[in-house]
Design an enzyme around this catalytic site. Structure first.
Site, PDB file in Angstrom:
ATOM      1  N   CYS A  24      -3.339  21.000  35.328  1.00 12.38           N
ATOM      2  CA  CYS A  24      -2.550  22.050  35.990  1.00 12.38           C
ATOM      3  C   CYS A  24      -3.337  23.329  36.200  1.00 12.38           C
ATOM      4  O   CYS A  24      -2.751  24.404  36.384  1.00 12.38           O
ATOM      5  CB  CYS A  24      -1.317  22.352  35.161  1.00 12.38           C
ATOM      6  SG  CYS A  24      -0.328  20.899  34.787  1.00 12.38           S
TER       7      CYS A  24
ATOM      8  N   LYS B 167       8.779  25.309  29.245  1.00 12.70           N
ATOM      9  CA  LYS B 167       8.494  23.925  29.605  1.00 12.70           C
ATOM     10  C   LYS B 167       7.715  23.294  28.466  1.00 12.70           C
ATOM     11  O   LYS B 167       6.659  23.781  28.073  1.00 12.70           O
ATOM     12  CB  LYS B 167       7.677  23.896  30.900  1.00 12.70           C
ATOM     13  CG  LYS B 167       7.261  22.512  31.338  1.00 12.70           C
ATOM     14  CD  LYS B 167       6.639  22.562  32.713  1.00 12.70           C
ATOM     15  CE  LYS B 167       6.086  21.235  33.145  1.00 12.70           C
ATOM     16  NZ  LYS B 167       5.463  21.311  34.468  1.00 12.70           N
TER      17      LYS B 167
ATOM     18  N   LYS C 131      13.075  23.159  30.409  1.00 12.57           N
ATOM     19  CA  LYS C 131      12.727  21.801  30.829  1.00 12.57           C
ATOM     20  C   LYS C 131      11.996  21.066  29.722  1.00 12.57           C
ATOM     21  O   LYS C 131      11.089  21.653  29.136  1.00 12.57           O
ATOM     22  CB  LYS C 131      11.829  21.925  32.067  1.00 12.57           C
ATOM     23  CG  LYS C 131      11.210  20.644  32.535  1.00 12.57           C
ATOM     24  CD  LYS C 131      10.272  20.906  33.672  1.00 12.57           C
ATOM     25  CE  LYS C 131       9.609  19.589  34.006  1.00 12.57           C
ATOM     26  NZ  LYS C 131       8.477  19.767  34.866  1.00 12.57           N
TER      27      LYS C 131
ATOM     28  N   SER D 184      12.558  13.413  34.914  1.00  9.63           N
ATOM     29  CA  SER D 184      12.426  12.022  35.362  1.00  9.63           C
ATOM     30  C   SER D 184      12.758  11.004  34.276  1.00  9.63           C
ATOM     31  O   SER D 184      13.478  10.033  34.520  1.00  9.63           O
ATOM     32  CB  SER D 184      11.012  11.789  35.902  1.00  9.63           C
ATOM     33  OG  SER D 184      10.036  12.086  34.918  1.00  9.63           O
TER      34      SER D 184
HETATM   35  C1  PBG Z   1       4.148  19.950  37.201  1.00 13.68           C
HETATM   36  C2  PBG Z   1       5.477  19.333  36.990  1.00 13.68           C
HETATM   37  C3  PBG Z   1       5.790  18.222  36.196  1.00 13.68           C
HETATM   38  C4  PBG Z   1       7.169  18.019  36.335  1.00 13.68           C
HETATM   39  C5  PBG Z   1       7.639  18.999  37.202  1.00 13.68           C
HETATM   40  N1  PBG Z   1       6.576  19.812  37.579  1.00 13.68           N
HETATM   41  C6  PBG Z   1       4.918  17.304  35.432  1.00 13.68           C
HETATM   42  C7  PBG Z   1       4.126  17.767  34.288  1.00 13.68           C
HETATM   43  O1  PBG Z   1       4.215  18.905  33.839  1.00 13.68           O
HETATM   44  O2  PBG Z   1       3.346  16.949  33.817  1.00 13.68           O
HETATM   45  C8  PBG Z   1       7.958  16.943  35.673  1.00 13.68           C
HETATM   46  C9  PBG Z   1       9.321  16.720  36.216  1.00 13.68           C
HETATM   47  C10 PBG Z   1       9.972  15.443  35.803  1.00 13.68           C
HETATM   48  O3  PBG Z   1       9.544  14.742  34.858  1.00 13.68           O
HETATM   49  O4  PBG Z   1      10.971  15.103  36.437  1.00 13.68           O
HETATM   50  N2  PBG Z   1       3.788  19.992  38.541  1.00 13.68           N
END
Ligand code: PBG
Length: 347
Positions: free
Chosen positions: A144, A217, A270, A297
């Protein structure tokens, strides 16, 4: 004498004192239950995620039945069907044609997300288009941020460098705003991301574009299916040096305080379900801030898998889950179930 006979003869009843307070009367009929219902979910509460890629058509994501990687035209169709169900917003994730160390397509004028923003805003102007601002879908290493490759640095090789990443995500946010995004949502958990993006947007006359910060997050295994959908798993290591440790909640309040101070307009927690206490704490600490929960997800895939086996009633489980997330403090919910839930609610 059998217990049932005792009850029928009111022996037990007459020999016990009635409860001093009864809570069941208001549960007697559907109408009474509806009158005293404290939390009500609505299609207006939902934000629907869309994965956009180059090419034509759509292909289903193996681990997320019912969710697709979409061409721009298909993304417009999905946004139209969400709008017709009363869903006010979509959040876009882009899968670029090519990946490179800093993710150039993330801020390319004709990048996949920029194309999708323009197409959706052209066809459905009232749809609120949110963009996820992060580098992981765009970088060849899947991280990221900008990766430390300088062996002379005291930081470990492979470390996600904080301040060089700020410059790149500010460019991406600006590019999304230029393409017509209504809200930008930085998701990398990079220190200073909100302030840097705010400054960049203001400087370019986008002072009216709000920032939805993925303020809290966690480094969660529940993102597994998303990484298949967005083709974004890290090629080495993990995201634990920037995303939060699942064990911490006081730190979540530091994260939100920082983002509020830097000018975040909306906050996000999240994932949702293992972190409802965090959501509640953030709600209590910032009663004035719009608060979003991301029902991620993995949370979606678990329900889909159980429902496919006939182990759960999907409709009831989804509506109960979303009600719980809202009751814990969310104003809005990002959910892959948005369209189905809206249909069930409109019933
Ligand atoms: C990063 C991002 C992620 C998700 C949303 N934005 C993946 C991560 O941080 O690895 C995950 C969302 C989900 O699992 O539905 N761009």
């Amino acid at each position: 004498m059998a217990l049932l006979e005792l009850v029928q003869q009111s022996v037990i009843h007459t020999s016990t004192t009635p409860p001093s307070r009864r809570l069941r009367p208001l549960r007697t009929t559907p109408a009474l239950r509806a009158m005293v219902r404290e939390t009500e979910i609505n299609a207006r509460d939902f934000i629907y995620p869309l994965f956009v890629r180059h090419g034509t058509g759509r292909n289903e994501i193996h681990s997320m039945p019912g969710i697709f990687q979409l061409s721009v035209a298909e993304a417009v169709r999905e946004a139209e069907s969400a709008a017709s169900l009363g869903i006010p917003a979509v959040i876009l994730f882009g899968i670029p044609a090519e990946k490179d160390p800093i993710g150039l397509e993330n801020f390319a004028d004709n990048g996949i997300v920029q194309q999708a923003i323009r197409a959706i805003k052209r066809e459905i102007p009232e749809m609120v288009v949110i963009t996820d601002v992060c580098m992981c879908e765009y970088t060849d290493h899947g991280h990221c941020g900008v990766i430390n490759t300088n062996n002379h640095s005291s930081l470990p090789e492979g470390y996600v460098l904080n301040d060089p990443t700020l410059d790149v995500i500010a460019r991406a946010a600006l590019s999304h705003a230029e393409a017509g995004a209504d809200i930008v949502a930085p998701s990398g958990m990079i220190d200073g991301m909100v302030g840097t993006i705010r400054t960049a947007l203001d400087y370019a006359n986008f002072e009216h574009i709000p920032i939805l910060s993925y303020a809290v997050k966690y480094a969660s295994a529940f993102y597994g299916p998303f990484r298949e959908a967005a083709e974004s798993p890290p090629k080495f290591g993990d995201r634990k040096t920037h995303q939060m440790d699942p064990a911490n909640v006081r730190e979540a309040l530091c994260e939100t305080a920082m983002d509020v101070a830097e000018g975040a307009d909306m906050l996000m927690v999240k994932p949702a379900l293992p972190y409802l206490d965090v959501l509640y704490r953030v709600r209590q600490a910032y009663p004035e801030m719009p608060l979003v929960a991301y029902n991620v997800s993995g949370e979606y895939s678990m329900v889909k898998a159980a429902a496919a086996n006939g182990w759960l009633d999907e409709c009831k489980v989804v509506l109960e889950t979303l009600t719980g997330i809202k009751r814990a403090g969310a104003d809005l919910m990002i959910t892959y179930h948005a369209k189905e839930a809206a249909r069930w609610l409109n019933g």
